[in-house]
Design a protein around this motif. Structure first.
Motif, PDB file in Angstrom:
ATOM      1  N   VAL A 179      36.201  22.544 -31.162  1.00 34.71           N
ATOM      2  CA  VAL A 179      35.672  23.822 -31.624  1.00 34.71           C
ATOM      3  C   VAL A 179      35.736  23.846 -33.142  1.00 34.71           C
ATOM      4  CG1 VAL A 179      35.802  26.337 -31.398  1.00 34.71           C
ATOM      5  CG2 VAL A 179      36.674  24.862 -29.554  1.00 34.71           C
ATOM      6  N   LYS A 215      33.334  13.233 -38.258  1.00 32.00           N
ATOM      7  CA  LYS A 215      34.265  13.721 -37.242  1.00 32.00           C
ATOM      8  C   LYS A 215      34.537  12.740 -36.102  1.00 32.00           C
ATOM      9  CE  LYS A 215      35.261  18.166 -38.181  1.00 32.00           C
ATOM     10  NZ  LYS A 215      36.672  18.609 -38.323  1.00 32.00           N
ATOM     11  N   GLY A 234      40.544  23.924 -32.532  1.00 35.38           N
ATOM     12  CA  GLY A 234      40.325  24.363 -33.906  1.00 35.38           C
ATOM     13  C   GLY A 234      41.623  24.342 -34.694  1.00 35.38           C
ATOM     14  N   THR A 235      41.487  24.377 -36.019  1.00 36.65           N
ATOM     15  CA  THR A 235      42.663  24.221 -36.876  1.00 36.65           C
ATOM     16  C   THR A 235      42.883  25.449 -37.743  1.00 36.65           C
ATOM     17  OG1 THR A 235      43.800  22.576 -38.263  1.00 36.65           O
ATOM     18  CG2 THR A 235      41.567  23.192 -38.947  1.00 36.65           C
ATOM     19  N   GLU A 247      43.692  17.974 -39.536  1.00 39.44           N
ATOM     20  CA  GLU A 247      43.491  19.281 -38.895  1.00 39.44           C
ATOM     21  C   GLU A 247      44.373  19.298 -37.655  1.00 39.44           C
ATOM     22  OE1 GLU A 247      39.413  20.270 -38.057  1.00 39.44           O
ATOM     23  OE2 GLU A 247      38.825  20.188 -40.186  1.00 39.44           O
ATOM     24  N   PHE A 302      31.502  20.410 -31.366  1.00 35.11           N
ATOM     25  CA  PHE A 302      31.076  19.034 -31.592  1.00 35.11           C
ATOM     26  C   PHE A 302      31.927  18.156 -30.692  1.00 35.11           C
ATOM     27  CE2 PHE A 302      34.231  20.153 -34.792  1.00 35.11           C
ATOM     28  CZ  PHE A 302      35.109  19.086 -34.786  1.00 35.11           C
ATOM     29  N   ASP A 337      42.574  16.594 -35.359  1.00 30.06           N
ATOM     30  CA  ASP A 337      41.138  16.349 -35.540  1.00 30.06           C
ATOM     31  C   ASP A 337      40.979  15.768 -36.943  1.00 30.06           C
ATOM     32  OD1 ASP A 337      38.421  16.497 -36.042  1.00 30.06           O
ATOM     33  OD2 ASP A 337      38.340  18.693 -36.012  1.00 30.06           O
ATOM     34  N   GLU A 397      45.784  20.715 -34.272  1.00 33.71           N
ATOM     35  CA  GLU A 397      45.108  21.555 -33.280  1.00 33.71           C
ATOM     36  C   GLU A 397      45.866  21.574 -31.951  1.00 33.71           C
ATOM     37  OE1 GLU A 397      40.867  21.160 -33.171  1.00 33.71           O
ATOM     38  OE2 GLU A 397      40.793  20.927 -35.373  1.00 33.71           O
TER      39      GLU A 397
HETATM   40 MN    MN Z   1      38.905  20.750 -36.108  1.00 31.04          MN
END
Ligand code: MN
Length: 238
Positions: free
Chosen positions: A34, A138, A206-207, A86, A56, A117, A88
């Protein structure tokens, strides 16, 4: 169609992650991520945080498994001079489905893990400017370090847990999972509207704010309360 009897080359081995409290392993199907899911991180990236969730993916074999108590090795990737961390919370899906309502979503969760991530930020920013896909920033090799999966029943109140990352013993990221813009259940609802989720899927949720660069020789230590600590050393490219 007849059964496949042989392959033209040896098929790749199954990517899997250890599970806390059992010798059995969690076989990884897909890795979803996310984007910008903590408001303070969205702001540090130049956005408001007020947008629908977006996603992604990383290739399954980008996983770097780091066992409990071990220090993993993270090779500094090619083509970048701005490799970002990142930290997560990772959600491990145990039961697939499509169009899963948020109210039912946690029934599809097998467990949780701590993940990173890793991001080639310079390449990601170049792609953003050009409106191109983020893959090169990424979805590179070794971009998804992860610790053992803790089954949901043993994980405590993950939705309210602290999430943190230190580099060389200094705080870089520290927040609470409760600060997610789209919580775990809402994320599963959105994802499963777009893809059929399957057992074995991992979701990097997400971070929080505080992303930044690491270099070869750095030590990363991160965690989510109740899920243990993920430790890695960044090593120079071969
Ligand atoms: Mn991330």
């Amino acid at each position: 169609m007849s059964a496949i009897e042989e392959f033209v080359f040896s098929p790749p081995s199954v990517v899997s992650v250890p599970v806390v409290g059992t010798g059995a392993r969690f076989a990884v199907h897909r890795i979803y991520c996310v984007g910008r899911n903590y408001e303070e991180h969205a702001k540090e990236m130049g956005f408001t945080g007020r947008e629908p969730p977006f996603f992604f993916m990383k290739p399954t074999d980008a996983v770097v498994v780091v066992n409990s108590g071990e220090v993993g090795s993270l090779p500094y990737p090619r083509l970048t001079s701005n490799l970002h961390h990142e930290i997560e919370l990772v959600v491990a899906i145990g039961k697939g489905g499509r169009n899963i309502a948020a109210a039912e979503a946690l029934q599809h969760v097998y467990g949780y893990a701590v993940g990173l991530d890793m991001t080639r930020r310079d390449l990601q920013n170049d792609m953003k400017k050009q409106g191109r896909p983020w893959c090169i920033g990424k979805a590179f090799d070794h971009s998804a370090p992860i610790g053992p999966i803790t089954p949901a029943a043993l994980a405590g109140d993950v939705a309210k847990a602290e999430i943190w990352l230190q580099v060389n013993g200094q705080d870089r990221q520290r927040s609470q999972v409760s600060q997610l813009i789209w919580n775990i259940a809402e994320t599963i609802e959105h994802l499963s509207a777009a893809w059929d989720l399957q057992a074995g899927d991992l979701i990097f949720t997400g971070t929080p704010a505080g992303v930044g660069a690491v270099v070869a020789g750095d030590s990363l230590q991160g965690g989510v309360a109740g899920l243990g600590t993920l430790q890695l050393s960044v090593v120079a490219a071969q």
